[in-house]
Design a protein around this motif. Structure first.
Motif, PDB file in Angstrom:
ATOM      1  N   ARG A   1       2.591   7.120   3.514  1.00 28.40           N
ATOM      2  CA  ARG A   1       1.249   7.467   3.034  1.00 28.40           C
ATOM      3  C   ARG A   1       0.684   6.261   2.299  1.00 28.40           C
ATOM      4  NH1 ARG A   1       1.227  11.536  -0.639  1.00 28.40           N
ATOM      5  NH2 ARG A   1      -0.603  12.596   0.142  1.00 28.40           N
ATOM      6  N   ARG A   2      -0.609   5.989   2.542  1.00 29.82           N
ATOM      7  CA  ARG A   2      -1.214   4.787   1.955  1.00 29.82           C
ATOM      8  C   ARG A   2      -2.654   5.057   1.515  1.00 29.82           C
ATOM      9  NH1 ARG A   2      -1.874   0.496   5.558  1.00 29.82           N
ATOM     10  NH2 ARG A   2      -2.789   2.160   6.786  1.00 29.82           N
ATOM     11  N   PRO A   3      -3.163   4.244   0.582  1.00 32.92           N
ATOM     12  CA  PRO A   3      -4.540   4.430   0.112  1.00 32.92           C
ATOM     13  C   PRO A   3      -5.492   3.639   1.003  1.00 32.92           C
ATOM     14  CG  PRO A   3      -3.436   2.760  -1.218  1.00 32.92           C
ATOM     15  CD  PRO A   3      -2.487   3.137  -0.112  1.00 32.92           C
TER      16      PRO A   3
ATOM     17  N   LEU B   1      -7.813   7.631  -4.333  1.00 27.81           N
ATOM     18  CA  LEU B   1      -7.507   6.480  -3.470  1.00 27.81           C
ATOM     19  C   LEU B   1      -7.477   6.845  -1.985  1.00 27.81           C
ATOM     20  CD1 LEU B   1      -4.592   4.730  -5.436  1.00 27.81           C
ATOM     21  CD2 LEU B   1      -7.036   4.445  -5.715  1.00 27.81           C
TER      22      LEU B   1
ATOM     23  N   GLU C   1      -4.087  10.345  -5.913  1.00 22.09           N
ATOM     24  CA  GLU C   1      -4.086  10.284  -4.440  1.00 22.09           C
ATOM     25  C   GLU C   1      -5.467  10.641  -3.879  1.00 22.09           C
ATOM     26  OE1 GLU C   1       0.626  11.486  -3.927  1.00 22.09           O
ATOM     27  OE2 GLU C   1      -0.927  12.999  -3.636  1.00 22.09           O
TER      28      GLU C   1
ATOM     29  N   LYS D   1      -7.688  -1.224   2.671  1.00 21.17           N
ATOM     30  CA  LYS D   1      -6.719  -0.798   1.641  1.00 21.17           C
ATOM     31  C   LYS D   1      -7.451  -0.637   0.309  1.00 21.17           C
ATOM     32  CE  LYS D   1      -3.897  -3.633  -0.418  1.00 21.17           C
ATOM     33  NZ  LYS D   1      -2.870  -4.646  -0.645  1.00 21.17           N
TER      34      LYS D   1
ATOM     35  N   ILE E   1       2.243   4.601  -7.403  1.00 15.55           N
ATOM     36  CA  ILE E   1       1.667   5.916  -7.737  1.00 15.55           C
ATOM     37  C   ILE E   1       2.227   6.398  -9.081  1.00 15.55           C
ATOM     38  CG2 ILE E   1       1.697   8.368  -7.004  1.00 15.55           C
ATOM     39  CD1 ILE E   1      -0.399   6.723  -5.525  1.00 15.55           C
TER      40      ILE E   1
ATOM     41  N   VAL F   1      -5.249   8.716  -0.301  1.00 20.01           N
ATOM     42  CA  VAL F   1      -3.895   8.451   0.206  1.00 20.01           C
ATOM     43  C   VAL F   1      -3.623   9.352   1.415  1.00 20.01           C
ATOM     44  CG1 VAL F   1      -1.434   8.571  -0.362  1.00 20.01           C
ATOM     45  CG2 VAL F   1      -3.066   7.697  -2.043  1.00 20.01           C
ATOM     46  N   THR F   2      -3.353   8.707   2.560  1.00 21.87           N
ATOM     47  CA  THR F   2      -3.153   9.474   3.801  1.00 21.87           C
ATOM     48  C   THR F   2      -2.009   8.863   4.614  1.00 21.87           C
ATOM     49  OG1 THR F   2      -5.000   8.127   4.570  1.00 21.87           O
ATOM     50  CG2 THR F   2      -5.455  10.453   4.257  1.00 21.87           C
TER      51      THR F   2
ATOM     52  N   GLY G   1       0.778  -1.235   0.000  1.00 21.14           N
ATOM     53  CA  GLY G   1       0.000   0.000   0.000  1.00 21.14           C
ATOM     54  C   GLY G   1       0.813   1.289   0.000  1.00 21.14           C
ATOM     55  N   THR G   2       2.108   1.196   0.183  1.00 17.45           N
ATOM     56  CA  THR G   2       2.923   2.410   0.302  1.00 17.45           C
ATOM     57  C   THR G   2       2.834   3.294  -0.945  1.00 17.45           C
ATOM     58  OG1 THR G   2       4.430   1.410   1.842  1.00 17.45           O
ATOM     59  CG2 THR G   2       5.340   3.177   0.496  1.00 17.45           C
ATOM     60  N   CYS G   3       2.640   4.584  -0.717  1.00 20.34           N
ATOM     61  CA  CYS G   3       2.503   5.526  -1.830  1.00 20.34           C
ATOM     62  C   CYS G   3       3.560   6.624  -1.740  1.00 20.34           C
ATOM     63  CB  CYS G   3       1.127   6.189  -1.786  1.00 20.34           C
ATOM     64  SG  CYS G   3      -0.221   5.068  -2.154  1.00 20.34           S
TER      65      CYS G   3
END
Ligand SMILES: Cc1cc2nc3c(=O)[nH]c(=O)nc-3n(C[C@H](O)[C@H](O)[C@H](O)COP(=O)(O)OP(=O)(O)OC[C@H]3O[C@@H](n4cnc5c(N)ncnc54)[C@H](O)[C@@H]3O)c2cc1C
Length: 651
Positions: free
Chosen positions: A314-316, A282, A279, A335, A631, A284-285, A244-246
């Motif tokens: 940050r992940r979705p 999705l 972002e 996720k 991303i 993304v936070t 999940g890493t963005c």
């Protein structure tokens, strides 16, 4: 036939070898009792392997046979399974010192460790419950399910007509599908993998690896060292099983792609709105403290002590409770993988989705693409006699960086000299540290915190802790027997940092003699040096956070107990083959560019010389983006989709 050993006698022999390994690795008694025998580990392992795809099963068989024969060439002089237990253990310790032997033993050790730790009795002893870090209050909405067509509904040859056929439903394919369907085009998405819902993610992580990873998670490179490169195979692609890493593509990388690679319209100011849009869609936070867990806190503590740049990943996500299982499908539907984000948008706008259909032919008439053909697969992933044909003037290949070049090579389309070259993978590994305190690293977000101080040197460090035994964790613990079990028993006190290195060297995807894609890749010595540096930096961070022991995973340097020993990791005596690595980001095999001699597509994903054929996945990247790539891939896919629309409207 699936579910059976390839040959009864061979199966029995492999079982005997693995049983001998499990007994020596995980004997009875000691600090973590029961051992392999008492929990019938071999039965569990056997039934798991019986469900493997034929290629994956063959690989395990080959590794087991290699282990069996190896002692014949040492002072032990007998096949592994015929050695007495203590000599088997001694042989496993010896294997730790030998780079070639380690490459055989480590994956088998991981398999045993994974099944051992997943056993309910052992999981209970370790304290692993698989529950979210933050308790879930109230009930969850019903699991989201996408309308897919697949076998047995497809029980005859089937034809479809569409404006666009998209091959693959992962980060790239799903993004293009949503954009084009919402613009009013008729879109068909064809995916080889199965469709999953949250219900499928309630079983043990090890079962999910078998179901939703290509070749049961055992895909690997051919070269020195062999590197595990797992990939998802499911509706939603690898995003279903990723961490999940963005990260946005760093500006220095975009400048380089523009100035050095000559790619148009890729400057940071052009890409920023695309990143923002993705972002936003999705959600993304950054990871918040209430779900992060102690593994992330350890990295933060180490980074603060060393004064290096760091932050929460940050992940979705929507409603993440820190289940710690991102890489096995989110059990809470938190996720926002493609199943829950881009594909529903596409379907709502009328896109049709086929699962368990493997595209093998791209149709071309008079040099122009006219559609694709796929074989319909059964629930086990095996071919049925039926085929799906999609007639479409636009075809988008988004089968990922290994299967997109494979499709082009098989179909003899595109600039052959460039297809499959430039394979980058982001080699890396996990570095674990033992602490006095209880960490329960598996509780909280699986990949939660980063240190990007050394990004311009191509090194990124991320606090990553999979469930006990799964992934790199059990394989890198040194030793065998009671020592090995003693380390497993202290799992609760371990923290882990995943390292990701930007590869300057590259490999190549070719069509192998078996007709399948082969990843040829040998680690460049400079990249090997960078991996060692990254391991050393991870060790430094772990010690700074209070670790008592760190496991660098090098032959003859299995454990270090103080900062003073870190320099040994940097020694040039280690060769690439000494490293046990895995990589999660294959990319670059159909690079974009303006020069048809060096690239496969133009700056916007159109395949050189094949009108109507486009690429929108990780293959497009001209070099490593230096960070986790999803991303970047989605933003590039959005850019490809918009270019397709412009072209469509003009024509
Ligand atoms: C364990 C793991 C963790 C990861 N974590 C992260 C992370 O935290 N952050 C990040 O940025 N990246 C992460 N990644 C990588 C990221 O998920 C991928 O880079 C990204 O999904 C690639 O997108 P893609 O569209 O190129 O391919 P994919 O998402 O892999 O999609 C390709 C799809 O095409 C299908 N396909 C292939 N061949 C055919 C065919 N012939 N016919 C039909 N369908 C076909 C495949 O089954 C697959 O579903 C991770 C990867 C793994 C394995």
């Amino acid at each position: 036939m699936r579910g059976q050993p390839s040959d009864g006698r061979e199966g029995t022999r492999v079982r005997t070898i693995l049983e001998a390994l499990a007994e020596a690795l995980l004997p009875s008694g000691g600090s973590l009792d029961p051992g392999a025998v008492e929990i019938d580990l071999i039965d569990d392992l056997d039934s798991l392997i019986a469900r493997f795809a034929p290629e994956a099963r063959r690989r395990v068989e080959l590794m087991a046979l290699a282990l069996e024969l190896s002692p014949l060439f040492s002072r032990h002089l007998r096949p592994f399974s015929q050695l007495p237990s203590e000599r088997r253990e001694a042989f496993l310790r010896l294997a730790e010192q030998r780079s070639t032997l380690r490459q055989i033993v480590a994956p088998l050790k991981t398999l045993c460790g994974m099944v051992y730790c997943a056993h309910p009795r052992i999981a209970a002893l370790l304290g692993y419950e698989g529950r979210p870090f933050k308790p879930v209050e109230g009930s969850l909405p019903p699991p989201a399910a996408l309308p897919v067509r697949q076998y047995p509904e497809l029980r005859r040859n089937e034809e479809e007509i569409a404006d666009v056929a998209i091959v693959g439903s992962g980060a790239g394919g799903a993004t293009v599908a949503a954009e084009l369907a919402r613009a009013g085009l008729s879109v068909v998405v064809i995916e080889e993998g199965p469709a999953a819902t949250r219900e499928d993610f309630q079983v043990r992580p090890v079962e999910r690896v078998v179901r939703f990873y290509r070749e049961n998670g055992l895909t690997h490179t051919l070269g020195l060292p062999p590197i595990l490169v797992p990939m998802g195979c499911a509706v939603g692609g690898t995003t279903v099983v990723n961490s999940g890493t963005c990260f946005r593509t760093p500006e220095f990388v975009l400048h380089q792609w523009h100035a050095v690679e000559g790619i148009r319209d890729i400057e940071p100011e052009r890409m920023a709105p695309l990143f923002e849009e993705i972002e936003g869609l999705l959600n993304v936070t950054p990871v918040t403290d209430d779900i992060m867990g102690r593994n992330g806190e350890i990295l933060r503590r180490g980074a603060e002590a060393l004064g290096v740049r760091h932050g929460p990943i940050r992940r979705p996500v929507r409603g993440c409770h820190g289940s710690g299982q991102c890489a096995f499908g989110c059990p809470l539907d938190a996720k926002q993988d493609m199943r829950l984000s881009m594909l529903p948008r596409a379907v709502q706008a009328g896109a049709r989705l086929y699962a368990r259909c493997r595209v093998d032919r791209i149709r071309v008439r008079n040099g122009r693409v006219t559609g694709v053909e796929a074989m319909v697969l059964d629930p086990e992933g095996q071919p049925t006699p039926y085929r799906l044909i999609v007639h479409a003037p636009v075809v988008v290949l988004a089968a990922g960086a290994i299967y997109t070049p494979w499709l082009l090579l098989r179909n003899r389309l595109g600039p052959r000299h460039s297809i499959g070259r430039n394979l980058r993978i982001h080699p890396g590994c996990g570095v674990m540290g033992l602490f006095e305190e209880e960490i329960e690293g598996w509780r909280g977000v699986m990949q939660s915190y980063y240190v990007d101080e050394w990004l311009t040197e191509g090194i990124l460090l991320e606090a990553t802790f999979p469930p006990p035994g799964v992934g790199y964790s059990a394989g890198v613990f040194p030793s065998a027997g009671q020592d090995y079990k003693a380390r497993l028993a202290r799992y609760r006190q371990m923290a882990a940092i995943g390292i990701l290195v930007s590869d300057t060297g590259s490999g190549r995807v070719v069509v192998g003699p078996d007709g399948r894609p082969w990843m040829l890749y040998s680690l460049h010595p400079e990249d090997a040096a960078r991996v060692r540096k990254a391991i050393a930096l991870a060790a430094r961070l772990l010690f700074a956070a209070g670790a008592r022991e760190v496991y660098p995973g090098l032959p003859g340097l299995e454990v270090i107990r103080s900062e003073k020993e870190i320099d040994a990791i940097l020694s040039s005596r280690w060769r690439p083959a000494d490293l046990i690595l895995s990589a999660y980001h294959p990319m670059g095999t159909c690079r974009m560019g303006e020069d048809p001699q060096r690239s496969v597509t133009d700056s916007y994903g159109a395949v050189h010389g094949v009108p109507g054929l486009w690429i929108a996945d990780a293959s497009l990247l001209p070099s490593s983006p230096v960070v986790n790539p999803q991303i970047t891939i989605m933003a590039l896919a959005l850019r490809v989709a918009r270019r397709i629309l412009e072209t469509w409207r003009r024509s």
